[in-house]
Design an enzyme around this catalytic site. Structure first.
Site, short mmCIF file in Angstrom:
data_model
loop_
_atom_site.label_atom_id
_atom_site.label_comp_id
_atom_site.label_asym_id
_atom_site.label_seq_id
_atom_site.Cartn_x
_atom_site.Cartn_y
_atom_site.Cartn_z
N SER A 79 -14.78 18.37 -10.08
CA SER A 79 -14.84 19.70 -9.47
C SER A 79 -14.84 20.87 -10.43
O SER A 79 -15.16 21.99 -10.04
CB SER A 79 -13.66 19.87 -8.49
OG SER A 79 -13.83 19.03 -7.38
N LYS A 102 -9.48 29.45 -6.96
CA LYS A 102 -10.12 28.72 -5.86
C LYS A 102 -9.34 28.91 -4.57
O LYS A 102 -8.11 29.03 -4.59
CB LYS A 102 -10.19 27.23 -6.20
CG LYS A 102 -11.08 26.90 -7.35
CD LYS A 102 -10.95 25.45 -7.78
CE LYS A 102 -11.46 24.48 -6.74
NZ LYS A 102 -11.57 23.10 -7.27
N SER A 135 -16.04 21.27 -6.58
CA SER A 135 -15.52 22.19 -5.60
C SER A 135 -15.21 23.58 -6.15
O SER A 135 -14.88 24.49 -5.39
CB SER A 135 -14.25 21.61 -4.96
OG SER A 135 -13.21 21.47 -5.91
#
Length: 458
Positions: free
Chosen positions: A180, A81, A156
């Site tokens: 997330s 990420k 996320s």
């Protein structure tokens, strides 16, 4: 829906049999990434770094008397990420309000994945500072759902989930502070494991509480297309001897006789209306049927959540932005949601924050006590199918946050409690969109949850 790409374990087996090289896998993955800019999965890719790492993996593979003695992820392509520092890559945090510095070292979790032998191809799309349930920002294109690119991939870890579901990479490690890992995994038809607080060694530096004294909510965990692949990556970040989680998942059919409670209760229903779609109900019904067929007892669970949760959670969730030091004028570059959260954080007095912290502690004790009556608690993973790209931001920041809580009304509570949970797909719509369920476990039950996920998917 059948798998159309080799699993991470398939690829590892092929590497160990020397039927393919790490360089060939990296080159193929880089080519697939280049073919799918429509997904918005990757913010940045560094082919030169990836191929150099792959060449080193091939050299280790060639020199090994037995490739099984090498680190468990040797030669497998993956990604991180864009909230995580990875050596040689810029970290944007999904925001124009902070510098995009080139990392000169790995964050602890990236270092663990590197030590396990995986090859990082690039950085994946996230919401600004990871604060949203969708992955859209002003830095790069939004992360789109591979099953319908007009819809969100979630967040996320949305870019990561999109990349895995589209077969660009086989699996990866994400992070989860409010859902997330589980939200994008569910939106994209994947398995997503949120481990319990402090289970992953690299998460322990955060401590059991955050700077405000609230329960630490963020953890690291795997996203993959199968329970076995998730177990492979989970064992790798645990860093112990052998692969006990993978061994347990390989024996998933032996797991029987669990008491599983079904709950649609959300702690946000004291604040906003929570409605579960027919697809969400179908996913839970399919899961209940599969679990009963596997030999478990499934029953309705009477769960009651404390009414202070929405205000307490939102206060603590937004407080973190108030601890970021922005350069003069940088705050003007924040997105609307982040700006609203920052303003709320600055308006919150220390006394009000203290009340919110105590509210979350009380909630965690109550929820954990109620869930503990069962070996696992089954809930919908999401309330509805994924919204369209832009649907959240079109509502303005307050409506944006409200829709996030309505779409994922049962994920953040698990982070507050600090127990593990897993999501897995159990239902596919006529249009080919996945719907999944969440299973909340007791402390230390990560392997058992992945066994249940494997049972559901088999």
């Amino acid at each position: 829906m059948p798998l159309t790409e080799p699993t991470a374990l398939d690829l590892r087996d092929a590497l160990r049999r020397r039927e393919v090289t790490a360089t060939e896998l990296a080159e193929a993955a880089l080519a697939r990434i280049a073919e799918r800019p429509d997904l918005g999965a990757f913010v940045s890719v560094n082919a030169e770094l990836a191929l150099a790492d792959a060449a080193r993996a091939d050299a280790r593979m060639h020199a090994a008397a037995d490739p099984r003695d090498l680190p468990p992820l040797t030669g497998l392509p993956t990604a991180h990420k864009d909230l995580v520092d990875v050596l040689g890559f810029a970290t944007t945090h999904g925001s124009r309000a902070v510098p995009h510095r080139l990392a000169d070292s790995d964050d602890p979790i990236a270092a663990t994945v590197r030590a396990a032998g995986a090859i990082t191809l690039g950085k994946t799309q996230v919401p600004e500072f990871g604060i949203a349930a969708y992955s859209e920002n002003s830095v790069a294109a939004p992360a789109a759902n591979p099953f319908d690119t007009s819809l969100t991939a979630g967040g996320s870890s949305g870019g990561t989930a999109a990349a895995i579901a589209a077969g660009l990479i086989p699996a990866a490690i994400g992070s989860d502070a409010g859902g997330s890992i589980r939200i994008p995994a569910a939106a994209c038809g994947l398995v997503g494991l949120k481990p319990g607080r402090g289970v992953v060694p690299t998460d322990r530096h955060r401590g059991a509480t955050d700077p405000a004294g609230a329960p630490t909510m963020g953890v690291s965990g795997p996203i993959a297309r199968t329970g076995r692949d998730a177990a492979l990556f989970f064992d790798a970040i645990l860093g112990g001897h052998g692969e006990p989680t993978l061994a347990a998942v390989d024996r998933a059919e032996e797991l029987r006789g669990l008491r599983i409670g079904v709950s649609f209760a959300s702690p946000f229903e004291e604040w906003i209306e929570i409605g579960f779609s027919p697809e969400a109900h179908a996913a839970v019904a399919a899961a209940a049927t599969a679990l009963e067929a596997a030999g478990h007892h499934v029953e309705a669970a009477a769960i009651h959540h404390e009414p202070q949760y929405p205000e307490a959670f939102t206060t603590v969730w937004t407080a973190g932005l108030g601890r970021i030091e922005f350069a003069p004028g940088a705050e003007e570059l924040l997105g609307d949601l982040a700006r609203m959260f920052l303003e709320r954080a600055r308006r919150t007095s220390p006394e009000a924050l203290g009340v919110a912290v105590e509210g979350l502690r009380s909630f965690a004790a109550s929820a954990t006590r109620q869930w503990a009556r069962y070996d696992a608690v089954l809930t919908p993973a999401l309330a509805t199918l994924p919204p369209a790209l832009g649907a959240f931001t079109a509502l303005g920041p307050e409506g944006d946050y409200r829709l996030q809580c309505q779409w994922a009304p049962q994920t953040s509570m698990v982070n507050v409690a600090g127990v593990p949970a897993v999501t897995a797909p159990t239902h596919w719509t006529a249009a080919g969109l996945p719907m999944g369920v969440q299973l909340i476990g007791r402390p230390g039950s990560e392997a058992q949850l992945l066994q249940l996920a494997e049972q559901l998917m088999r």
